[in-house]
Write an enzyme that holds these catalytic residues in place. Structure first.
Site, PDB file in Angstrom:
ATOM      1  N   PRO A   2       0.774  -1.084   0.021  1.00 39.79           N
ATOM      2  CA  PRO A   2       0.028  -0.023   0.051  1.00 39.79           C
ATOM      3  C   PRO A   2       0.771   1.265  -0.100  1.00 39.79           C
ATOM      4  O   PRO A   2       1.652   1.385   0.908  1.00 39.79           O
ATOM      5  CB  PRO A   2      -0.782  -0.037   1.390  1.00 39.79           C
ATOM      6  CG  PRO A   2      -0.777  -1.515   1.775  1.00 39.79           C
ATOM      7  CD  PRO A   2       0.764  -1.969   1.196  1.00 39.79           C
ATOM      8  N   GLU A   3       0.741   2.015  -1.074  1.00 38.46           N
ATOM      9  CA  GLU A   3       1.586   3.258  -1.202  1.00 38.46           C
ATOM     10  C   GLU A   3       0.371   4.350  -1.102  1.00 38.46           C
ATOM     11  O   GLU A   3      -0.673   4.148  -0.953  1.00 38.46           O
ATOM     12  CB  GLU A   3       2.341   3.332  -2.436  1.00 38.46           C
ATOM     13  CG  GLU A   3       3.486   2.013  -2.623  1.00 38.46           C
ATOM     14  CD  GLU A   3       4.025   2.188  -3.777  1.00 38.46           C
ATOM     15  OE1 GLU A   3       4.511   3.288  -4.248  1.00 38.46           O
ATOM     16  OE2 GLU A   3       4.708   1.206  -4.233  1.00 38.46           O
ATOM     17  N   ARG A 113       1.686 -10.537   7.429  1.00 36.84           N
ATOM     18  CA  ARG A 113       2.886 -10.317   7.832  1.00 36.84           C
ATOM     19  C   ARG A 113       3.206  -9.550   9.152  1.00 36.84           C
ATOM     20  O   ARG A 113       4.571  -9.568   9.612  1.00 36.84           O
ATOM     21  CB  ARG A 113       3.794  -9.936   6.665  1.00 36.84           C
ATOM     22  CG  ARG A 113       3.935 -11.027   5.758  1.00 36.84           C
ATOM     23  CD  ARG A 113       4.858 -10.568   4.361  1.00 36.84           C
ATOM     24  NE  ARG A 113       6.375 -10.409   4.655  1.00 36.84           N
ATOM     25  CZ  ARG A 113       7.016  -9.874   3.981  1.00 36.84           C
ATOM     26  NH1 ARG A 113       6.687  -9.720   2.754  1.00 36.84           N
ATOM     27  NH2 ARG A 113       8.139  -9.807   4.496  1.00 36.84           N
TER      28      ARG A 113
END
Length: 271
Positions: A2-3, A113
């Site tokens: 996600p940017e 993660r």
DNA sequence: CGGACAACCTGGCGGC
DNA sequence: TGCCGCCAGGTTGTCC
């Protein structure tokens, strides 16, 4: 992954679901994801507070609360979405935190993660105060960008990834912006000619705006708040296109490592 | 300042 | 089919 465009898309999808809501119960299943507080303190302080606004700053999701602020960074595999309380909760094996709301629904934070981070602070600036300019805002001016580039001796790509230099760009949009600007990712920032730096300035804005228009790039884990995929991955010119032809010159896209990061570029037209 | 590298995590994938 | 090790990438911290 996600940017900026992905986080912006998530925020837009969630805003109407959470603004005006009050948290009635909070649970967190992976304590290290909460920065500076025990899960118990985090939960008990959040209960009773209302969400007054939901915004994005860089890659951070910022909840302005009736007292203080909640900030969430999705890092690489974080997801945020709203569901009916208890509904199919067991289906998400990566659920890390649940924020129950006063309308009977709950905000869920899922993160395979476990790199994502949750912050509860009195002032949002405690977390985001050091970020560089927001590239799509009026604060991000060409003149300032040129001046700051000229003071940097490192390679341009790692600089674009530096959130203190400019906020919100990650590996995908850095590669795409450098391709659009026809600049080799290994170029030293202070060697860019003014016309090259100006191309980069516009390229950054263009790829980020395109990313938002296509609701983000769902390369692997990213999903919109409603669970659907974005479609910017269908418009990549270099990212994950190693060996395929450059859409501008036809040469083969290369993948190398720059600053320890996988980097995709066209060796013929990026100089 | 800048660059290299480890750490934080898990799953997918190629190689054997 | 299974095991091994690498790769993916956002950020911080450490070291030179």
């Amino acid at each position: 992954m996600p940017e900026l465009p992905e986080v912006e898309t998530v925020v837009r999808g969630l805003r109407d679901e959470v603004v005006g809501r009050r948290f009635t119960h909070v649970s967190c299943h992976w304590p290290p994801q909460i920065v500076g507080l025990s899960p118990e303190a985090f939960a008990s302080r959040l209960v009773g507070r209302c969400v007054e606004a939901l915004n994005r700053r860089g890659k951070f999701i910022v909840f302005d609360l009736s007292e203080g602020a909640l900030l969430i960074h999705l890092k690489m595999t974080g997801r945020l979405y709203v569901a009916a309380r208890g509904e199919r909760e067991e289906a998400d094996r990566w659920l890390r935190a649940v924020f129950e709301m006063d309308d009977g629904r709950e905000l869920r934070f899922s993160d395979l993660r476990k790199f994502g981070r949750l912050y509860l602070v009195s002032q949002a600036s405690q977390v985001i105060g050091g970020l560089g300019p927001e590239p799509l805002s009026d604060d991000f001016t060409l003149d300032e960008f040129l001046a700051r580039l000229a003071r940097r001796r490192g390679m341009i790509k790692p600089l674009l990834l530096n959130q203190r230099f400019i906020a919100g760009i990650g590996n995908i949009y850095a590669d795409e912006a450098l391709w659009l600007a026809r600049i080799d990712p290994r170029r030293r920032a202070d060697t860019l000619k003014p016309h090259e730096a100006e191309r980069l300035y516009h390229a950054i804005r263009t790829v980020l705006e395109d990313g938002i228009r296509y609701e983000g790039a769902s390369v692997n884990w990213y999903r919109k708040a409603d669970g659907a995929t974005g479609s910017y991955q269908d418009h990549f010119n270099v990212y994950r296109r190693a060996g395929q032809p450059c859409s501008r010159c036809g040469a083969s896209i290369h993948k190398i490592r720059v600053g320890q990061r996988g980097t995709h570029f066209c060796p013929t037209c990026q100089v």
